[in-house]
Motif scaffolding. Structure first.
Motif, PDB file in Angstrom:
ATOM      1  N   SER A  15       0.814  -1.113   0.052  1.00 24.26           N
ATOM      2  CA  SER A  15      -0.201   0.095   0.117  1.00 24.26           C
ATOM      3  C   SER A  15       0.907   1.376   0.082  1.00 24.26           C
ATOM      4  N   GLU A  16       2.058   1.028  -0.029  1.00 26.02           N
ATOM      5  CA  GLU A  16       3.022   2.327   0.043  1.00 26.02           C
ATOM      6  C   GLU A  16       3.630   2.605  -1.414  1.00 26.02           C
ATOM      7  N   THR A  17       2.889   3.630  -1.760  1.00 24.31           N
ATOM      8  CA  THR A  17       3.270   3.946  -3.337  1.00 24.31           C
ATOM      9  C   THR A  17       4.725   4.382  -3.345  1.00 24.31           C
ATOM     10  N   LYS A  18       5.675   4.874  -2.411  1.00 25.53           N
ATOM     11  CA  LYS A  18       6.817   5.023  -2.262  1.00 25.53           C
ATOM     12  C   LYS A  18       7.795   4.048  -2.855  1.00 25.53           C
ATOM     13  N   TYR A  19       7.220   2.618  -2.633  1.00 26.60           N
ATOM     14  CA  TYR A  19       8.296   1.728  -3.022  1.00 26.60           C
ATOM     15  C   TYR A  19       7.830   1.126  -4.316  1.00 26.60           C
ATOM     16  N   ARG A  20       6.775   1.565  -4.958  1.00 23.27           N
ATOM     17  CA  ARG A  20       6.361   1.256  -6.275  1.00 23.27           C
ATOM     18  C   ARG A  20       6.738   2.342  -7.281  1.00 23.27           C
ATOM     19  N   GLN A  21       7.481   3.348  -6.977  1.00 18.79           N
ATOM     20  CA  GLN A  21       7.616   4.636  -7.750  1.00 18.79           C
ATOM     21  C   GLN A  21       9.272   4.619  -7.482  1.00 18.79           C
ATOM     22  N   ILE A  22       9.737   4.375  -8.396  1.00 15.46           N
ATOM     23  CA  ILE A  22      11.399   4.320  -8.388  1.00 15.46           C
ATOM     24  C   ILE A  22      11.850   5.476  -9.376  1.00 15.46           C
ATOM     25  N   ARG A  23      12.629   6.482  -8.694  1.00 13.26           N
ATOM     26  CA  ARG A  23      13.196   7.488  -9.771  1.00 13.26           C
ATOM     27  C   ARG A  23      14.265   7.000 -10.607  1.00 13.26           C
ATOM     28  N   ILE A  24      14.138   6.798 -11.749  1.00 15.54           N
ATOM     29  CA  ILE A  24      15.013   6.352 -12.837  1.00 15.54           C
ATOM     30  C   ILE A  24      16.613   6.999 -12.743  1.00 15.54           C
ATOM     31  N   ALA A  25      16.510   8.477 -12.286  1.00 18.14           N
ATOM     32  CA  ALA A  25      17.933   8.886 -12.431  1.00 18.14           C
ATOM     33  C   ALA A  25      18.662   8.678 -11.080  1.00 18.14           C
ATOM     34  N   SER A  58      -0.950   2.073 -10.312  1.00 13.48           N
ATOM     35  CA  SER A  58      -1.500   3.551 -10.216  1.00 13.48           C
ATOM     36  C   SER A  58      -2.421   3.589  -9.035  1.00 13.48           C
ATOM     37  N   SER A  59      -2.988   2.397  -8.590  1.00 10.71           N
ATOM     38  CA  SER A  59      -3.857   2.651  -7.559  1.00 10.71           C
ATOM     39  C   SER A  59      -3.322   2.609  -6.116  1.00 10.71           C
ATOM     40  N   SER A  60      -3.912   3.008  -4.914  1.00 13.17           N
ATOM     41  CA  SER A  60      -2.966   3.262  -3.779  1.00 13.17           C
ATOM     42  C   SER A  60      -2.773   2.189  -3.083  1.00 13.17           C
ATOM     43  N   THR A  61      -3.494   0.939  -3.476  1.00 11.28           N
ATOM     44  CA  THR A  61      -2.934  -0.300  -3.060  1.00 11.28           C
ATOM     45  C   THR A  61      -2.841  -1.143  -3.925  1.00 11.28           C
ATOM     46  N   LEU A  62      -1.757  -2.012  -4.013  1.00 16.29           N
ATOM     47  CA  LEU A  62      -1.469  -2.809  -5.106  1.00 16.29           C
ATOM     48  C   LEU A  62      -2.494  -3.947  -5.008  1.00 16.29           C
ATOM     49  N   PRO A  63      -3.046  -4.643  -5.927  1.00 21.36           N
ATOM     50  CA  PRO A  63      -3.917  -5.819  -5.906  1.00 21.36           C
ATOM     51  C   PRO A  63      -2.924  -6.995  -5.421  1.00 21.36           C
ATOM     52  N   ARG A  64      -3.831  -7.989  -4.771  1.00 22.07           N
ATOM     53  CA  ARG A  64      -3.364  -9.156  -4.194  1.00 22.07           C
ATOM     54  C   ARG A  64      -2.586  -9.984  -5.175  1.00 22.07           C
ATOM     55  N   ASP A  65      -3.375  -9.884  -6.093  1.00 19.17           N
ATOM     56  CA  ASP A  65      -2.581 -11.032  -7.513  1.00 19.17           C
ATOM     57  C   ASP A  65      -1.252 -10.400  -7.792  1.00 19.17           C
ATOM     58  N   ARG A  66      -1.337  -8.849  -7.910  1.00 17.99           N
ATOM     59  CA  ARG A  66      -0.141  -8.355  -8.344  1.00 17.99           C
ATOM     60  C   ARG A  66       1.149  -8.503  -7.523  1.00 17.99           C
ATOM     61  N   VAL A  67       0.642  -8.189  -6.091  1.00 15.57           N
ATOM     62  CA  VAL A  67       1.707  -8.554  -5.160  1.00 15.57           C
ATOM     63  C   VAL A  67       2.263 -10.211  -5.042  1.00 15.57           C
ATOM     64  N   GLN A  68       1.364 -11.236  -5.418  1.00 10.33           N
ATOM     65  CA  GLN A  68       1.596 -12.334  -5.599  1.00 10.33           C
ATOM     66  C   GLN A  68       2.656 -12.694  -6.750  1.00 10.33           C
ATOM     67  N   GLU A  69       2.470 -11.999  -7.793  1.00 14.20           N
ATOM     68  CA  GLU A  69       3.319 -11.956  -8.790  1.00 14.20           C
ATOM     69  C   GLU A  69       4.639 -11.578  -8.623  1.00 14.20           C
ATOM     70  N   VAL A  70       4.809 -10.360  -8.009  1.00 14.98           N
ATOM     71  CA  VAL A  70       6.045  -9.846  -7.565  1.00 14.98           C
ATOM     72  C   VAL A  70       6.835 -10.685  -6.567  1.00 14.98           C
ATOM     73  N   SER A  71       5.954 -11.345  -5.707  1.00 17.60           N
ATOM     74  CA  SER A  71       6.572 -12.203  -4.619  1.00 17.60           C
ATOM     75  C   SER A  71       7.093 -13.454  -5.271  1.00 17.60           C
TER      76      SER A  71
END
Length: 106
Positions: A15-25, A58-71
């Protein structure tokens, strides 16, 4: 490892956007991930380039299935990395005799 850290943070804090938004620079991110083949892993996981950032979801919380894919990606990446480290230790250069010599001076 930088990639492992980023992926772990996403899985542990979906649910923390800061971890899903990484500055490319970011120098470390750019050199170790974005400008290497590891970029393909992030893109396959669903990251997209949005201006100055690589973002996942782009949502405030990453959907559960997406979290499972990243895991799952994290699991298989760690498994692959461990296999690479283990095989690098066991392989000898061509002609090596196991004692640090490769038929030199014979």
């Amino acid at each position: 490892d930088t990639l492992t850290t980023y992926l772990t943070n996403i899985v542990m804090n979906p649910s923390e956007t800061k971890y899903r938004q990484i500055r490319i620079a970011n120098r470390r991110f750019s050199e170790e991930i974005w400008l290497t083949p590891a970029r393909g892993l992030l893109l396959a996981a669903g990251f997209v380039e949005q201006g100055a950032y690589a973002e996942l979801g782009s949502s405030s919380t990453l959907p559960r299935d997406r979290v499972q894919e990243v895991s799952s990606l994290l699991f298989y990446f760690e498994r692959w990395r461990t296999m690479q480290e283990n095989s690098a230790v066991r392989q000898q250069p061509k002609g090596a005799d196991g004692y640090g010599r490769a038929n030199f001076g014979r």
